[in-house]
Design a protein around this motif. Sequence first.
Motif, short mmCIF file in Angstrom:
data_model
loop_
_atom_site.label_atom_id
_atom_site.label_comp_id
_atom_site.label_asym_id
_atom_site.label_seq_id
_atom_site.Cartn_x
_atom_site.Cartn_y
_atom_site.Cartn_z
N GLN A 315 0.82 -1.20 0.00
CA GLN A 315 0.00 0.00 0.00
C GLN A 315 0.87 1.26 0.00
OE1 GLN A 315 -2.41 -0.69 3.47
NE2 GLN A 315 -3.97 -1.85 2.35
N GLN A 316 1.95 1.25 0.77
CA GLN A 316 2.87 2.38 0.79
C GLN A 316 3.54 2.55 -0.58
OE1 GLN A 316 5.57 1.62 4.05
NE2 GLN A 316 3.87 1.42 5.52
N PHE A 317 3.90 1.44 -1.19
CA PHE A 317 4.52 1.47 -2.52
C PHE A 317 3.54 2.04 -3.55
CE2 PHE A 317 5.26 -0.49 -6.65
CZ PHE A 317 6.62 -0.28 -6.85
N LEU A 318 2.30 1.60 -3.47
CA LEU A 318 1.29 2.06 -4.41
C LEU A 318 1.04 3.56 -4.27
CD1 LEU A 318 -0.76 1.52 -6.57
CD2 LEU A 318 -2.34 0.70 -4.84
N GLY A 319 0.99 4.05 -3.03
CA GLY A 319 0.82 5.49 -2.82
C GLY A 319 1.96 6.27 -3.44
N SER A 320 3.19 5.77 -3.29
CA SER A 320 4.35 6.43 -3.89
C SER A 320 4.30 6.39 -5.41
CB SER A 320 5.64 5.77 -3.39
OG SER A 320 6.79 6.40 -3.94
N LEU A 321 3.87 5.25 -5.95
CA LEU A 321 3.74 5.13 -7.40
C LEU A 321 2.72 6.12 -7.94
CD1 LEU A 321 4.38 3.67 -10.05
CD2 LEU A 321 2.63 1.99 -9.46
N MET A 322 1.60 6.28 -7.24
CA MET A 322 0.57 7.23 -7.66
C MET A 322 1.12 8.65 -7.66
SD MET A 322 -2.71 5.68 -5.64
CE MET A 322 -3.82 6.97 -6.19
N ARG A 323 1.89 8.98 -6.64
CA ARG A 323 2.46 10.34 -6.58
C ARG A 323 3.45 10.55 -7.72
NH1 ARG A 323 2.53 8.89 -1.07
NH2 ARG A 323 4.76 8.43 -1.12
N LYS A 324 4.22 9.51 -8.05
CA LYS A 324 5.19 9.64 -9.14
C LYS A 324 4.49 9.80 -10.48
CE LYS A 324 9.31 9.69 -10.91
NZ LYS A 324 10.35 8.69 -10.60
N MET A 325 3.43 9.05 -10.69
CA MET A 325 2.71 9.12 -11.96
C MET A 325 2.03 10.47 -12.15
SD MET A 325 0.95 5.39 -12.24
CE MET A 325 1.91 3.93 -12.63
N ASN A 374 -7.57 12.12 0.11
CA ASN A 374 -8.83 11.44 0.41
C ASN A 374 -8.93 10.06 -0.23
OD1 ASN A 374 -9.77 13.58 1.98
ND2 ASN A 374 -10.66 14.63 0.21
N ILE A 375 -7.79 9.52 -0.69
CA ILE A 375 -7.74 8.14 -1.16
C ILE A 375 -7.18 7.30 -0.01
CG2 ILE A 375 -6.81 6.51 -2.84
CD1 ILE A 375 -6.56 8.80 -4.81
N THR A 376 -8.03 6.52 0.60
CA THR A 376 -7.65 5.76 1.80
C THR A 376 -7.26 4.33 1.43
OG1 THR A 376 -9.17 7.03 3.17
CG2 THR A 376 -8.42 4.94 4.06
N PHE A 377 -6.12 3.88 1.95
CA PHE A 377 -5.71 2.49 1.84
C PHE A 377 -6.01 1.79 3.16
CE2 PHE A 377 -2.82 4.61 -1.15
CZ PHE A 377 -3.04 3.85 -2.29
N THR A 378 -6.74 0.72 3.11
CA THR A 378 -7.01 -0.05 4.32
C THR A 378 -7.15 -1.52 3.94
OG1 THR A 378 -8.36 -0.18 6.33
CG2 THR A 378 -9.53 0.21 4.26
N LYS A 560 3.84 9.98 2.97
CA LYS A 560 5.13 9.33 2.71
C LYS A 560 5.52 8.57 3.97
CE LYS A 560 6.69 12.89 -0.54
NZ LYS A 560 7.74 13.88 -0.87
N LEU A 561 5.43 7.24 3.90
CA LEU A 561 5.67 6.39 5.07
C LEU A 561 6.89 5.51 4.84
CD1 LEU A 561 1.96 5.29 5.67
CD2 LEU A 561 3.19 7.14 6.81
N CYS A 562 7.49 5.07 5.95
CA CYS A 562 8.63 4.16 5.87
C CYS A 562 8.22 2.77 6.34
CB CYS A 562 9.78 4.66 6.74
SG CYS A 562 10.60 6.15 6.10
N ALA A 563 8.57 1.76 5.55
CA ALA A 563 8.27 0.38 5.90
C ALA A 563 9.16 -0.06 7.06
CB ALA A 563 8.48 -0.53 4.70
N SER A 564 8.59 -0.89 7.94
CA SER A 564 9.37 -1.33 9.11
C SER A 564 9.12 -2.81 9.38
CB SER A 564 8.99 -0.50 10.33
OG SER A 564 7.61 -0.63 10.62
#
Length: 564
Positions: A315-325, A374-378, A560-564
């Motif tokens: 989900q974090q990766f997808l959010g970053s991909l959306m921002r890049k696109m 307002n695009i929520t990932f859950t 922008k989140l960091c995976a842990s």
Amino acid sequence: MDAQGRGRADDVDPADQWVLNPRTGEYELRLSPSAPRPSVPGPRTEGRRTSAPGREVPPQRRRRPEPEAPAPGRRGRRPEKKKSRGKKVLLWTGGSMAFVVLVAGVGGYVYLKHLEGNVSTTDVGTAGSSSFKKNEAFNILIIGTDKRTGEGNEGYGDKGSAGHADTNILLHVAEDRSNATALSIPRDLIVDIPDCETKQEDGSTKVIPGSSGVRFNQSLGDLGRDAGCTMRTVAETIGIKPDHFMMADFNAVKTLTSAVGGVDVCVEHAVDDPKSHLQLPAGESTVKGEQALAFVRTRHAFGNEGDLDRIKVQQQFLGSLMRKMSSSDTLTSPTKLVKLAEAATKALTVDSAIGKVGTLKDMALELKKVPPKNITFTTVPVVDNPAEKVKATVVVNASKGPQVFDMIKNDISFTEVKQKEKKEKAAVAARLKGAKSEPGEVRVRVMNGGAPAGSAQQELSYLQTQAGVSKSENAGNAPADLAKTTLEYAPDQADQARALAEILGLSGAAMKPGESVTNSQGLPTMTLTLGKDFKGAGVSLDPASVKKPDLDTESTADQKLCAS
């Protein structure tokens, strides 16, 4: 499965065929004489002269007017670029999640038909919607399969697998485009897969029998199940019917991340996973190709090394991909846009109803209206499977799951959204203002106009036993289904209408001044017609009154989140 053949790889890079026209400031597709031409109708050649058999003489060219000399003391300027119409078209996707990005409008008919030839389709029959409508809420099931395609993917997925539903996201886009929810469905969720009618290659249909108490990922691939079976399983499990699906495999992650020049990711601790071969330093990195695939596939680098933790990372990766696109760096680069469109369409399999590039473009534009914040990932709320001693699978959390599903079904955002102002006339807003009758004086008949079976009787029982509306009765089913609940009343019943609206949480728009009807006692009465937005007996129809459940995983596309 009815699949179109994919387009052949051309020797000429399409991105190199876009040329800036200095007179218009727009990029145009200009194929060189030796470049392969799409086999689609193009503009006719007119006005050519023939000098000898088999030879053509080009028409006489017009002389270009001499440019005016710059004014004394001023240097000449380059022609001002005009903004390209229709160039910014974006549709998001997902990693071993399905991806979709599309560019249209710049290349015109010929190039769009070329892109269309890249897309594969599957006929899912009644599992989805027959068309895409711009003015309605819609649900897209995004499927990432574990099928191996492309070079270098031997280490991923099951060898020889037809492709299971490895990563699954149900994307719901609200009717007013104020918000969207991306709901991840764990592949290890225990579900009942219903009987599924599939289209065979010879055009015939085959019903594949269902299975009870199995993993969700078996809804695709096993026994010849197609994406339509996965769509039916989603509807059976969470009560939300997907309208369309988009599916891609491992190779899509590699090609799309390379097309955009890499995706920014962040990890709290350095990663060295020998199984996925992912190696990253602590902090921020840019990944693409093989490294991007390793990032979304690893199960041993984060959290408890389980699928639920991997879902968070994806989900974090997808959010970053959306921002890049959607970044200006991508949207203002014709080269990146063309490469992205080529990679995305070649990676895609979709249902037949949205197999046209024009339809995918329309869908992209509708999604682009939703603010990233307002695009929520859950994720579907789950608990460990109580039937297992060694915990390997999960089941829906019975206390939290239904509320999450109801919020999605009823277009209720998981984020704080500034609702668009309702441009209602003063008379509409005034319907709620004024004197209100006592509940015992309210006379109403209740009809079911789109709510689940039995809703009218349930609401009637609530009105009579808990709300004090004793002069109410069940009038059966309405002649037509309604999306929204309405209350029709005569002018002299306005005080009764306001009282009932307060009890039910109705808006002024739901109140319909009109005529009264006669009830079973021959007395004038109002008509309450329950629509598809009905949430249950006694539940307020005001979306603001709904309390959001406590969720374990939740983020938005702008974070922008960091995976842990």
